[in-house]
Every structure is written in C-alpha cells, then in structure tokens.
Design a protein around this motif. Structure first.
Motif, short mmCIF file in Angstrom:
data_model
loop_
_atom_site.label_atom_id
_atom_site.label_comp_id
_atom_site.label_asym_id
_atom_site.label_seq_id
_atom_site.Cartn_x
_atom_site.Cartn_y
_atom_site.Cartn_z
N GLU A 12 51.21 37.33 47.06
CA GLU A 12 50.78 37.52 45.67
C GLU A 12 50.23 36.24 45.05
O GLU A 12 49.26 36.27 44.31
CB GLU A 12 51.95 38.05 44.83
N ALA A 13 50.85 35.11 45.36
CA ALA A 13 50.45 33.84 44.73
C ALA A 13 49.22 33.22 45.37
O ALA A 13 48.69 32.22 44.87
CB ALA A 13 51.61 32.84 44.78
N CYS A 14 48.75 33.81 46.43
CA CYS A 14 47.59 33.26 47.16
C CYS A 14 46.30 33.92 46.66
O CYS A 14 46.15 35.14 46.76
CB CYS A 14 47.79 33.53 48.65
N SER A 15 45.40 33.13 46.12
CA SER A 15 44.15 33.69 45.58
C SER A 15 43.07 33.74 46.65
O SER A 15 43.12 33.03 47.66
CB SER A 15 43.66 32.84 44.42
N THR A 16 42.09 34.59 46.41
CA THR A 16 40.95 34.67 47.33
C THR A 16 40.22 33.34 47.40
O THR A 16 39.79 32.91 48.48
CB THR A 16 39.99 35.79 46.88
N GLN A 17 40.11 32.64 46.28
CA GLN A 17 39.44 31.34 46.29
C GLN A 17 40.20 30.34 47.16
O GLN A 17 39.60 29.56 47.89
CB GLN A 17 39.29 30.79 44.87
N GLU A 18 41.52 30.36 47.08
CA GLU A 18 42.31 29.46 47.93
C GLU A 18 42.11 29.79 49.41
O GLU A 18 42.03 28.89 50.24
CB GLU A 18 43.80 29.58 47.57
N LEU A 19 42.00 31.07 49.73
CA LEU A 19 41.72 31.46 51.11
C LEU A 19 40.35 30.95 51.56
O LEU A 19 40.20 30.48 52.69
CB LEU A 19 41.80 32.98 51.27
N CYS A 20 39.37 31.06 50.67
CA CYS A 20 38.04 30.54 50.99
C CYS A 20 38.10 29.03 51.22
O CYS A 20 37.53 28.52 52.20
CB CYS A 20 37.05 30.86 49.87
#
Length: 196
Positions: A29-37
């Motif tokens: 939940e705390a992991c954003s798509t931008q952080e994954l990118c």
C-alpha cells in the motif's frame, strides 16, 4: 509476446528484484507507482506495458521472493545430516536473515500475509504455496526422525511439522518486531526441546 499479449522486454530479473526490494521495505500500500518507476528505472508507460499494473508487478515480485526463499529453506531441510541439525540450521538461517537488515524488513511473504491476507487472493495463493512446500518438507523430515528414533515425541509427523512451523513463523515475526537475539535463541532452544 507474453500469453496476455503484452511485450516481455522489461520482464527481466533485475526489474523484478528492484520491485522486491521496494515492496519488502515499504509494503504494497505504501509503495507508489512513481517509486516503482524510480527504483526499476522504467517509465510509467513502460512499467504498465510490461507488467499491466502495480498489483501484477507485486504478484511477480512476491512469487519470485517465494521461489528463492523456499528453495533456500528446502536446501537446508534436505541436507544429509541429522533431523535436529537440519531444523537448527533453518532456525539459525532465519535469525541470520532477520537480524542482517537494519531496517527490520523481516520476511516479505510473512509481511504480505500480515498486510494483505483476507483482501488479496494473489497473496493468499502465494502464502498457501509457501506454507504447503514448507509443511511437506517438514513432514518428510519428521517422518525420517521418527523412523530412526531421533525424534522420540509421541506425535504424528504432521502435528510435529505444524508445531515447528508455528514456532518458526512466530520467531520470524518476533525477530522483525523486537530484534532481540537473546529471545530468538531461547525460542530456538524451546522449539527443539519440544521435538527432540
């Protein structure tokens, strides 16, 4: 092309391992798509083209973590040594891993179970496989120990395997939450004493 029609060029181990690292540190939940990118080096479009969604990448990350983790655990449980040495080895392996990360990451599979079991069928499926493989290996080990007389407990192999699993997973949870090595070693001693 994958069976779902999406291109596979970005579905490599390095991208999934980078996602594992982020999900392991932050949870789903705390992991954003931008952080994954940022972590994987993929643009948002490439990430979605390759994996479809954040959740599909999470599924692949969790599955890969499960496969690597269960392989390492089975390798310990299938060593050509006594049953007690194999169980001790697994408990010590868990302690070494759980105390090696200063950010207390624990086990990604157990973290996923705590965060998403009951609301995410993918997580429940991976957890089920993980527990199933471990239970089967522990049953084989307990059967060996009962047959040779090394294990003298008057209980069926499955019951002993489940007793061990409850201590093992409890140990991993406590390792993450307390980082108390003395407590961990006491749990190891008590777990083995209950079986041998």
């Amino acid at each position: 092309m994958s069976t779902s029609g999406r291109p596979r060029e970005f579905k490599d181990v390095a991208v999934i391992d980078a996602a594992i690292d982020l999900f392991w540190s932050k949870g789903y939940e705390a992991c954003s798509t931008q952080e994954l990118c940022d972590r994987t080096g993929l643009g948002r479009g490439s990430l979605y083209n390759a994996f479809g969604s954040k959740h599909e990448l999470y599924e692949q990350a969790l599955q890969r973590y499960h496969e690597l983790g269960i392989e390492a655990q089975l390798e310990i449980l299938e060593r050509p040594v006594s049953a007690k040495e194999r169980l001790t080895g697994l408990l010590e392996w868990a302690i070494d891993i759980d105390f090696s990360h200063p950010d207390r990451r624990g086990c990604l599979v157990l973290n996923a179970a705590m965060e998403r079991a009951g609301i995410d069928p993918v997580v429940e499926r991976v957890i089920g496989r993980h527990i199933g493989f471990l239970e089967q290996a522990l049953c084989r080990l307990m059967e060996d120990g009962l047959r040779t007389g090394e294990i003298r407990a008057d209980r069926p192999a499955l019951e002993l395997a489940r007793l061990f699993m409850s201590s093992y997973h409890g140990l991993r949870f406590l390792n993450k939450s307390t980082q108390n090595r003395e407590m961990a070693m006491h749990i190891v001693e008590a777990t083995l004493a209950a079986i041998f």
